[in-house]
Design a protein around this motif. Structure first.
Motif, PDB file in Angstrom:
ATOM      1  N   VAL A   1       0.822  -1.207   0.000  1.00 39.55           N
ATOM      2  CA  VAL A   1       0.000   0.000   0.000  1.00 39.55           C
ATOM      3  C   VAL A   1       0.858   1.259   0.000  1.00 39.55           C
ATOM      4  O   VAL A   1       0.631   2.189  -0.774  1.00 39.55           O
ATOM      5  N   VAL A   2       1.871   1.282   0.874  1.00 44.33           N
ATOM      6  CA  VAL A   2       2.639   2.515   1.043  1.00 44.33           C
ATOM      7  C   VAL A   2       3.800   2.636   0.061  1.00 44.33           C
ATOM      8  O   VAL A   2       4.410   3.696  -0.055  1.00 44.33           O
ATOM      9  N   ARG A   3       4.140   1.534  -0.637  1.00 43.48           N
ATOM     10  CA  ARG A   3       5.219   1.550  -1.631  1.00 43.48           C
ATOM     11  C   ARG A   3       6.509   2.109  -1.030  1.00 43.48           C
ATOM     12  O   ARG A   3       6.955   3.214  -1.376  1.00 43.48           O
ATOM     13  N   PRO A   4       7.152   1.352  -0.139  1.00 40.86           N
ATOM     14  CA  PRO A   4       8.357   1.832   0.543  1.00 40.86           C
ATOM     15  C   PRO A   4       9.528   2.104  -0.396  1.00 40.86           C
ATOM     16  O   PRO A   4      10.459   2.816  -0.029  1.00 40.86           O
ATOM     17  N   GLU A   5       9.481   1.552  -1.625  1.00 40.96           N
ATOM     18  CA  GLU A   5      10.590   1.806  -2.545  1.00 40.96           C
ATOM     19  C   GLU A   5      10.682   3.264  -2.968  1.00 40.96           C
ATOM     20  O   GLU A   5      11.700   3.702  -3.524  1.00 40.96           O
ATOM     21  N   ARG A   6       9.628   4.032  -2.704  1.00 39.42           N
ATOM     22  CA  ARG A   6       9.672   5.462  -3.015  1.00 39.42           C
ATOM     23  C   ARG A   6      10.614   6.216  -2.075  1.00 39.42           C
ATOM     24  O   ARG A   6      11.000   7.346  -2.361  1.00 39.42           O
ATOM     25  N   VAL A   7      10.928   5.609  -0.946  1.00 39.29           N
ATOM     26  CA  VAL A   7      11.868   6.213  -0.001  1.00 39.29           C
ATOM     27  C   VAL A   7      13.273   5.740  -0.362  1.00 39.29           C
ATOM     28  O   VAL A   7      13.525   4.538  -0.476  1.00 39.29           O
ATOM     29  N   SER A   8      14.193   6.654  -0.556  1.00 36.29           N
ATOM     30  CA  SER A   8      15.547   6.299  -0.960  1.00 36.29           C
ATOM     31  C   SER A   8      16.295   5.624   0.181  1.00 36.29           C
ATOM     32  O   SER A   8      15.910   5.716   1.357  1.00 36.29           O
ATOM     33  N   ALA A   9      17.392   4.959  -0.166  1.00 30.91           N
ATOM     34  CA  ALA A   9      18.203   4.281   0.839  1.00 30.91           C
ATOM     35  C   ALA A   9      18.737   5.267   1.868  1.00 30.91           C
ATOM     36  O   ALA A   9      18.786   4.978   3.068  1.00 30.91           O
ATOM     37  N   ALA A  10      19.146   6.451   1.377  1.00 35.43           N
ATOM     38  CA  ALA A  10      19.663   7.470   2.291  1.00 35.43           C
ATOM     39  C   ALA A  10      18.578   7.931   3.262  1.00 35.43           C
ATOM     40  O   ALA A  10      18.844   8.157   4.458  1.00 35.43           O
ATOM     41  N   GLN A  11      17.348   8.052   2.762  1.00 35.59           N
ATOM     42  CA  GLN A  11      16.244   8.472   3.628  1.00 35.59           C
ATOM     43  C   GLN A  11      15.924   7.393   4.669  1.00 35.59           C
ATOM     44  O   GLN A  11      15.630   7.700   5.824  1.00 35.59           O
ATOM     45  N   TRP A  12      15.988   6.123   4.247  1.00 39.69           N
ATOM     46  CA  TRP A  12      15.759   5.036   5.198  1.00 39.69           C
ATOM     47  C   TRP A  12      16.817   5.050   6.300  1.00 39.69           C
ATOM     48  O   TRP A  12      16.517   4.840   7.474  1.00 39.69           O
TER      49      TRP A  12
END
Length: 658
Positions: free
Chosen positions: A486-497
């Motif tokens: 649902v939230v599509r976590p791949e939209r968050v970059s590795a640096a942001q994670w």
């Protein structure tokens, strides 16, 4: 104890734990790949504990256990396995371990005292191991006895880490808990990476979740210091601990020491169910060996765990056999686990339980939901599409309700849906295992000597702790999979994670400084005995002196009730006393005539000078302790000859027998 000294102790401890992990990790990499690094954290500590135990059994120093790890590290260096790329790839695992280690260390720094509940017992066993690491360790509360009456391996592991790192027991206590938390978290994260790679953090939520009773306590305005405690005393006559509470409460008790082993075994189960077909021979045997290591350690760390995980391992073996025609997991893990720890089992001499009993007063359904309601609600919500396709399953709770076991019926509904599936996923398997445990607890308990009111307290306490981890991990993974879509976590970059992870870790470290939990006495130190110097300075100085005395010592001190300041000398020195904490000894030894005799003899030692020396000789007592508690509890009358004051300061006199 200065802050600088404590910092050095933390660093020494961390260097040792990291060295053990780094030494083992390359040997697992060929089989487990990226998961070798996280698995090596708990596995290396387990192996170090086992090897040091065997070393002590052979009469060797426990530090001898370092030798195989030095050899492993040397071999890895020789082969050039510590490459920059390999070390960089392990940084995420190190970060998770250190984040949870630091968070728990922060909690212990704020509330460090070893001062109530089971902490006296936990430190007494730890101090005994560290003072004289022999097999089996000496019982600090029963002179002449040993700890073969109790599952002590968790204390042994923490103790030998402390001995090797050069950390005193009062600090080792507060470093062992963060190590357990870090090792558990890193393998929970590995399970997340394995089962829900798009949202691998999902299983880590189990370390932060409270049960619904916690929310109720907050809503009704319960004082902050009592909210957590009340949330674990929900179902009448039982204890309902959960992972977050266990760590915050801070008992270094067997059910806490075993948490890291549980999360290791859960990862191995998930890995076996997911990767067995694609794994080579080396990987399969590695999983078998590590599973045996974890399962075999359970009776020695917390025997209750093996009663629950042994059937789980059998079920995993049957699933692998059915799916892949391979019997090795089923046939190799249990016997290999027994073989690894066989000498320990043969030495175990506990009174044990009296056998199973049938529960005639099951849990109140509302109270049951205040304990398990969160995971049950999430799980049923995730299963709603299947329930709609199979509405007949809604009738499953009915026979349970008619029989008066509605709580069991509530848990039986999601279990029935999971079992109706043609193929069970690893997370569904974990959920099913947790549900089976809570259902069985509604019908069966193990009889002990806790009395009629608390007849199933221990059963529910120990089993619910395991069920929370199994059901919680499975539910959080399943929810993570649904949420990731649902939230599509791949939209968050590795640096942001990475930034989010760093912020979360910082918050976890800061929170203990902001929440006034107020468990125990003293604060802002890692010395769990610092509070004694503030409240009982005379005892603190005498205990410090006794801790410096070497040799085979035995002492006598005042005996009264359990969970009190009595038995404080043996608890904080590890020197065996004639008797300490009588109720605990009765639970372990089931020999009240002997315990009562010792209690009477202790009184005679202090009050009847004609028998003092002969009774001291009977129990091999070398040191007689006279402090404020002894003076208030006994009419002190000691013989004029035969005793020499070896220590006299701060209102405490310690005599030695000539």
């Amino acid at each position: 104890m200065s802050p600088e000294a404590q910092v050095l102790m933390v660093l020494s401890w961390l260097v040792l734990v990291k060295f053990l992990q780094v030494a083992l990790w390359p040997r697992l990499a060929g089989a487990l790949g990226e998961y070798a690094a996280p698995v090596a954290y708990p596995a290396s500590v387990l192996i170090y504990g086992a090897v040091s135990w065997y070393a002590a059994l052979a009469g060797l120093p426990v530090q001898t256990a370092l030798a195989p790890f030095v050899a492993l590290a040397g071999y890895a260096l020789y082969r050039g396995e510590y490459t920059r790329e390999a070390l960089r790839s392990a940084l995420i695992w190190d970060a998770v371990f250190l984040a949870f280690f630091a968070a728990m260390l922060s909690a212990r720094f704020v509330t460090p005292s070893i001062s109530f509940a089971e902490k006296f017992m936990d430190h007494a066993f730890l101090a005994s191991v560290m003072r004289e690491p022999v097999v089996p360790p000496l019982d600090p509360w029963f002179a002449g006895g040993t700890l073969d009456v109790y599952y002590y391996l968790g204390y042994w592991i923490a103790g030998v880490l402390g001995v090797t790192a050069g950390v005193p027991s009062t600090v080792a206590y507060n470093l062992a808990l963060p190590t357990i938390a870090g090792a558990a978290a890193v393998t929970a994260y590995a399970t997340g990476r394995l089962l829900v790679p798009r949202l691998p953090w999902a299983p880590l939520a189990i370390f932060l979740l409270m049960n619904p009773a916690f929310i109720r306590e907050v809503v009704i305005g319960t004082p902050v210091a009592k909210v957590l405690w009340n949330s674990t005393r929900v179902i009448d006559g039982t204890i309902n601990e959960y992972t977050f509470f266990s760590f915050v409460w801070g008992d270094l008790h067997p059910h806490v020491s075993g948490i890291a082993v549980q999360f290791l075994l859960i990862f191995l189960i998930a890995y076996a169910l997911c990767r067995w077909e694609e794994s080579g021979e080396r990987a399969r045997w590695t999983v078998v060996g590590l599973s045996a290591l974890a399962l075999g350690s359970m009776p020695a760390i917390n025997s209750w765990d093996v009663l629950l995980y042994a059937p789980v391992i059998v079920a995993v073996g049957l699933l692998i056999w059915r799916r892949h025609g391979d019997l090795r997991y089923l046939l190799a893990v249990p016997p290999l686990g027994i073989a690894l720890y066989a000498p320990y089992y043969l030495m175990l001499n506990g009174a044990g339980v009296k056998g199973p009993g049938f529960v005639t007063a099951p849990s109140d359904p509302v109270q049951f939901l205040f304990v398990h309601g969160f995971f049950l609600a999430v799980l049923i919500a995730l299963l709603l599409p299947e329930i709609r396709r199979m509405p007949a399953l809604l009738l499953v709770p009915v026979p349970f309700a008619l029989a008066g076991y509605l709580a069991a019926g509530i848990a039986a509904l999601p279990l029935a849906v999971l079992l109706a599936r043609r193929k069970v996923s690893p997370e569904a398997f974990l959920c099913a295992a947790g549900l089976v445990i809570v259902i069985v607890c509604e019908f069966v308990y193990l009889q002990d000597n806790m009395g009629e009111t608390y007849f199933r307290m221990n059963t529910v306490f120990k089993c619910y702790s395991v069920a929370w981890i199994l059901l919680g991990t499975g539910t959080l993974v399943a929810a993570g999979k649904r949420l990731a879509g649902v939230v599509r976590p791949e939209r968050v970059s590795a640096a942001q994670w990475r930034a989010l992870g760093a912020i979360a870790a910082l918050v976890l470290v800061i929170i203990p400084f902001t929440v006034p939990i107020g468990y125990g006495s003293g604060t802002h130190t890692l010395d769990g005995a610092a509070w004694i110097a503030e409240q009982h300075p005379g005892d603190a100085e005498a205990i410090a002196w006794l801790r410096t005395q070497e040799g085979d010592l035995t002492l006598v001190e005042a005996v009264k009730g359990d969970y009190t300041y009595y038995s404080r000398v043996s608890s904080f020195t590890g020197i065996p006393a004639v008797l300490g904490m009588p109720f605990h000894e009765q639970m372990w030894r089931n020999d009240w005539p002997e315990i009562a005799q010792r209690k009477n003899d202790v009184q005679a030692i202090y009050e009847d000078p004609s028998r003092t020396l002969s009774l001291m000789e009977k129990y091999g007592v070398t040191h007689l302790y006279v402090g404020d508690l002894e003076r208030s509890h006994y009419q002190i009358a000691l013989p004029s000859e035969g005793l020499v004051p070896a220590y006299n300061a701060g209102g405490v006199t310690v005599y030695i027998r000539q």
